[in-house]
Design an enzyme around this catalytic site. Structure first.
Site, PDB file in Angstrom:
ATOM      1  N   GLU A  18      40.855 -92.597 -17.522  1.00 35.98           N
ATOM      2  CA  GLU A  18      41.454 -91.196 -16.966  1.00 35.98           C
ATOM      3  C   GLU A  18      42.959 -91.157 -17.701  1.00 35.98           C
ATOM      4  OE1 GLU A  18      40.042 -88.848 -16.399  1.00 35.98           O
ATOM      5  OE2 GLU A  18      40.297 -88.795 -14.011  1.00 35.98           O
ATOM      6  N   THR A  52      44.065 -81.400 -19.115  1.00 37.37           N
ATOM      7  CA  THR A  52      44.930 -82.183 -17.823  1.00 37.37           C
ATOM      8  C   THR A  52      46.198 -82.276 -17.832  1.00 37.37           C
ATOM      9  OG1 THR A  52      42.671 -82.532 -17.288  1.00 37.37           O
ATOM     10  CG2 THR A  52      44.937 -83.475 -16.260  1.00 37.37           C
TER      11      THR A  52
HETATM   12  N1  HSE Z   1      44.241 -84.601  -9.207  1.00 42.62           N
HETATM   13  C1  HSE Z   1      44.440 -84.078 -10.838  1.00 42.62           C
HETATM   14  C2  HSE Z   1      44.699 -82.853 -11.023  1.00 42.62           C
HETATM   15  C3  HSE Z   1      43.151 -84.436 -10.799  1.00 42.62           C
HETATM   16  O1  HSE Z   1      45.040 -82.196 -10.385  1.00 42.62           O
HETATM   17  O2  HSE Z   1      45.655 -83.265 -12.132  1.00 42.62           O
HETATM   18  C4  HSE Z   1      42.554 -83.251 -12.408  1.00 42.62           C
HETATM   19  O3  HSE Z   1      41.838 -83.240 -13.009  1.00 42.62           O
END
Ligand code: HSE
Length: 311
Positions: free
Chosen positions: A127, A180
């Site tokens: 990830e 992201t």
């Molecule tokens: N918690 C992470 C974010 C999840 O908000 O960046 C990304 O899928």
């Protein structure tokens, strides 16, 4: 040997719980075939029309599997066949599901050498390349299912909490993608004590409300003062979609993960269908393209779909 596995999509952050809360959906998810090969290397085959990195050092699944094989000092080769239907950058944990599916599948082929705790650590390594930082709020629910709270990533500490059985999510997935890594760069670096206090009041209340089956307080606490204001401007028609969800009966609505997916929580399937119809009508009116998913919170995480032993 060959195995077909499924890892569910996930809604992370759940409004106020940036990086520390996530739940598994029943559908959609990531289906993947993993087969042993004699070539002592990891080979990626893409059977989808979604772009997937084919270079093992750039692919979330193979990075996670490599971490596993390094630990075992194993040179076993695996061929990974992607059949996924949700691209990364969707906001419903597509990369997390791919990392989890890979380590879950290989672990089954290796006679379940590793615990879930260890598998999560490998999946988190995968990830990292999609988000640029360690977080477990997608991989944890994708592997173990249910509603997870991430107490800490290092050391990894996850708490699964109970939630109302009938609670149902409606997720709108626009036809755009938001990486992201970019959506983390635009976040505020600091927040005021006043904002932090309001946010952690919501996190604590949402946790208690889920455990106590208190839908009124779920509705009151599903509010994000920190991340949503920064990210929502990158999601076209965000305000209209969120307000449509709330007006049609959702308890709360916010960005799923780092977006662009928008999720809402509803008390039950009937209410979810009403919300879904309202969002669908809005999309027709405003010519917004996307998909809508209705799902309960899945108690089950990654699972075997089919196992073929050729020996
Ligand atoms: N918690 C992470 C974010 C999840 O908000 O960046 C990304 O899928």
């Amino acid at each position: 040997m060959e195995i077909k596995v499924f890892a569910p999509a996930t809604v992370s952050n759940v409004g106020c719980g940036f990086d520390i809360m996530g739940f598994a959906m029943q559908n959609p998810g990531d289906e993947m075939i993993v087969r042993t090969n004699d070539q002592k290397k990891l080979i990626i085959e893409n059977q989808t029309n979604i772009a997937v990195p084919l270079e093992p050092t750039k692919n979330v699944t193979t990075i996670a599997i490599q971490a596993m094989l390094r630990k075992l000092e194993s040179k076993q080769g695996f061929t990974i066949i992607y059949t996924k239907k949700i691209s990364s950058g969707s906001g419903i944990g597509s990369s997390g599901a791919s990392a989890v599916a890979g380590v879950f599948a290989v672990n089954k082929l290796l006679s379940e050498t590793f615990s879930n705790y260890e598998l999560l650590k490998f999946a988190m390594e995968g990830e990292v390349i999609s988000s640029g930082s360690i977080h477990a709020d997608n991989v944890a629910p994708a592997l173990i299912g249910g509603f997870c709270i991430i107490k800490s990533c290092e050391p990894l500490d996850i708490i699964s909490i109970p939630f109302p059985e009938e609670l149902t999510t409606v997720v709108f997935l626009p036809n755009i993608s938001l990486p992201t890594i970019e959506m983390r760069r635009i976040l505020p670096k600091e927040v005021s004590l006043k904002t932090a206090t309001m946010q952690w009041a919501n996190v604590a209340t949402l946790t208690a409300a889920l455990m106590l089956n208190d839908t009124k307080r779920i509705a009151d606490s599903l509010i994000d003062y920190i991340v949503e204001p920064a990210r929502s401007k990158f999601i076209p028609n965000y305000t209209e979609i969120k307000h449509t969800m709330l007006r049609s009966g959702a308890l709360g609505a916010s960005i799923s993960g780092s977006g662009p997916a928008i999720f809402s929580l509803t008390e039950n399937q009937d209410k979810a269908e009403t919300v879904s119809r309202a969002v669908s009508n809005l999309c027709n009116d405003l010519k917004i393209e996307g998909r809508i998913f209705i799902s309960k919170i899945s108690k089950e995480g990654a699972r075997v779909v089919q196992l073929n032993d050729y020996k």
